[in-house]
Design a protein around this motif. Structure first.
Motif, PDB file in Angstrom:
ATOM      1  N   SER A  44       0.836  -1.208   0.000  1.00  0.00           N
ATOM      2  CA  SER A  44       0.000   0.000   0.000  1.00  0.00           C
ATOM      3  C   SER A  44       0.869   1.256   0.000  1.00  0.00           C
ATOM      4  O   SER A  44       0.529   2.259  -0.626  1.00  0.00           O
ATOM      5  N   ALA A  48       1.099   4.255  -2.862  1.00  0.00           N
ATOM      6  CA  ALA A  48       1.013   5.691  -2.577  1.00  0.00           C
ATOM      7  C   ALA A  48       2.203   6.449  -3.165  1.00  0.00           C
ATOM      8  O   ALA A  48       2.071   7.604  -3.571  1.00  0.00           O
ATOM      9  N   GLU A  49       3.360   5.790  -3.206  1.00  0.00           N
ATOM     10  CA  GLU A  49       4.585   6.456  -3.688  1.00  0.00           C
ATOM     11  C   GLU A  49       4.659   6.525  -5.211  1.00  0.00           C
ATOM     12  O   GLU A  49       5.318   7.396  -5.768  1.00  0.00           O
ATOM     13  N   ASP A  51       3.665   6.995  -9.232  1.00  0.00           N
ATOM     14  CA  ASP A  51       2.882   7.999  -9.969  1.00  0.00           C
ATOM     15  C   ASP A  51       1.846   7.342 -10.883  1.00  0.00           C
ATOM     16  O   ASP A  51       1.257   7.991 -11.742  1.00  0.00           O
ATOM     17  N   SER A  68      -6.542   2.048  -1.085  1.00  0.00           N
ATOM     18  CA  SER A  68      -7.498   3.116  -1.403  1.00  0.00           C
ATOM     19  C   SER A  68      -7.469   4.219  -0.347  1.00  0.00           C
ATOM     20  O   SER A  68      -7.556   5.409  -0.658  1.00  0.00           O
ATOM     21  N   SER A  71      -4.221   6.070  -0.966  1.00  0.00           N
ATOM     22  CA  SER A  71      -4.124   6.658  -2.316  1.00  0.00           C
ATOM     23  C   SER A  71      -5.516   6.972  -2.860  1.00  0.00           C
ATOM     24  O   SER A  71      -5.977   6.361  -3.828  1.00  0.00           O
ATOM     25  N   ASP A  73      -6.673   9.247  -4.637  1.00  0.00           N
ATOM     26  CA  ASP A  73      -6.753   9.781  -5.999  1.00  0.00           C
ATOM     27  C   ASP A  73      -6.457   8.733  -7.066  1.00  0.00           C
ATOM     28  O   ASP A  73      -6.549   9.008  -8.251  1.00  0.00           O
ATOM     29  N   LYS A  74      -6.081   7.539  -6.639  1.00  0.00           N
ATOM     30  CA  LYS A  74      -5.786   6.468  -7.599  1.00  0.00           C
ATOM     31  C   LYS A  74      -6.973   5.508  -7.708  1.00  0.00           C
ATOM     32  O   LYS A  74      -7.747   5.360  -6.766  1.00  0.00           O
TER      33      LYS A  74
END
Length: 302
Positions: A44, A48-49, A51, A68, A71, A73-74
């Protein structure tokens, strides 16, 4: 393995700006196509790291939820939506809420192997690797509720000297392993070092030479001069151990150490997931905002 499927996955990964994550317990062929392999929280954090816009999480449901949460926005995809975690499902929101009402001053430590709703009710999260450290940060006078794994909870009690209120959940796979099976394996391989995951039963942990998370086991093997290891955790880890250390021998003490949920995800599921951008796992924002607090507190523990 079907090269046509692999080529399609590779092409779609680039088109979608996607990254594939695999837990150590996944099928070997899933691990082989992953960009990152690790345990749940480690993955996870990788998500988050990166792009990447799309995260294909080859694991079980709570892992995709955690990705989720970290992150938002992913787009997080769980290739096989039926891949759940029975232990995570043993701790329910209403049950924990009731327990908190009975112990209003207690500090709730939830294993990362829990649902987003349970994390949202918690004060701090932990992993199998850092559970002892996390509990040691809590003031001695505080009552502690530990959710959901009784085996990890008992191990933490032993290592910290704390008495905790322990939820009676367990991992269906690790909990099946008996001390006798380990002892019989040790008789066959007397020079082997016994490494056990803290989700195993207490009597198994008592005879282990070391108690480690999955990542911890791999690190231990790397640094050890031993040539043989009895591995008391899910069989998926053997793929990485054998790839990294082909000159060492790894023995499973039981054929029961297979998680049916971890093995649900197939290569075809990954392809379909990338093609259709589903099934998506999205934690609602009101739950996410609460659940990220205990996760961040855990990440702050050195």
């Amino acid at each position: 393995m079907d090269k046509d499927i692999l080529n399609k996955i590779d092409k779609l990964k680039k088109e979608r700006n996607a990254v594939i994550l695999s837990h150590f317990y996944q099928r070997p062929e899933i691990q082989d196509i992953a960009d990152f392999i690790g345990d749940s929280l480690e993955l996870s954090r990788k998500a988050a790291e990166t792009d990447a816009n799309v995260v294909v999480f080859c694991g079980v449901h709570f892992m995709a939820e955690t990705a989720s949460i970290l992150s938002p926005d992913k787009m997080v995809l769980l290739p096989n939506i039926g891949a759940g975690c029975p232990m995570a499902e043993m701790a329910d929101y209403d049950g924990l809420l009731k327990l908190k009402e009975q112990h209003p001053d207690a500090y709730v430590v939830s294993y990362v192997n829990t649902t987003a709703e349970v994390k949202a009710l918690s004060d701090i999260c932990c992993t199998s690797a850092n559970a002892v450290k996390v509990v040691n940060t809590i003031p001695k006078e505080k009552e502690v509720i530990f959710v959901p794994d009784k085996n990890l909870g008992r191990y933490v009690e032993k290592m910290t000297g704390r008495n905790m209120i322990i939820w009676q959940g367990y991992c269906n796979t690790h909990n099946k392993l008996s001390r006798l099976e380990v002892e019989l394996t040790k008789e066959r391989y007397p020079e082997a070092v016994i490494l056990a995951h803290p989700e195993c039963r207490e009597d198994v942990l008592d005879i282990a030479d070391g108690v480690f998370s999955t990542s911890g086991m791999i690190k231990f093997v790397k640094e050890s001069n031993a040539r043989e290891f009895i591995i008391c955790t899910e069989d998926g880890i053997l793929h990485q151990l054998q790839k990294k250390y082909p000159d060492k021998k790894f023995i499973l003490p039981s054929n029961k150490l297979v998680c049916p949920n971890m093995k649900k995800t197939k290569i075809e599921d990954v392809l379909e997931s990338l093609e259709n951008l589903r099934p998506e796992v999205k934690v609602p924002d009101d739950i996410r905002r609460k659940a990220i607090i205990p996760i961040k507190r855990m990440l702050d523990v050195k």
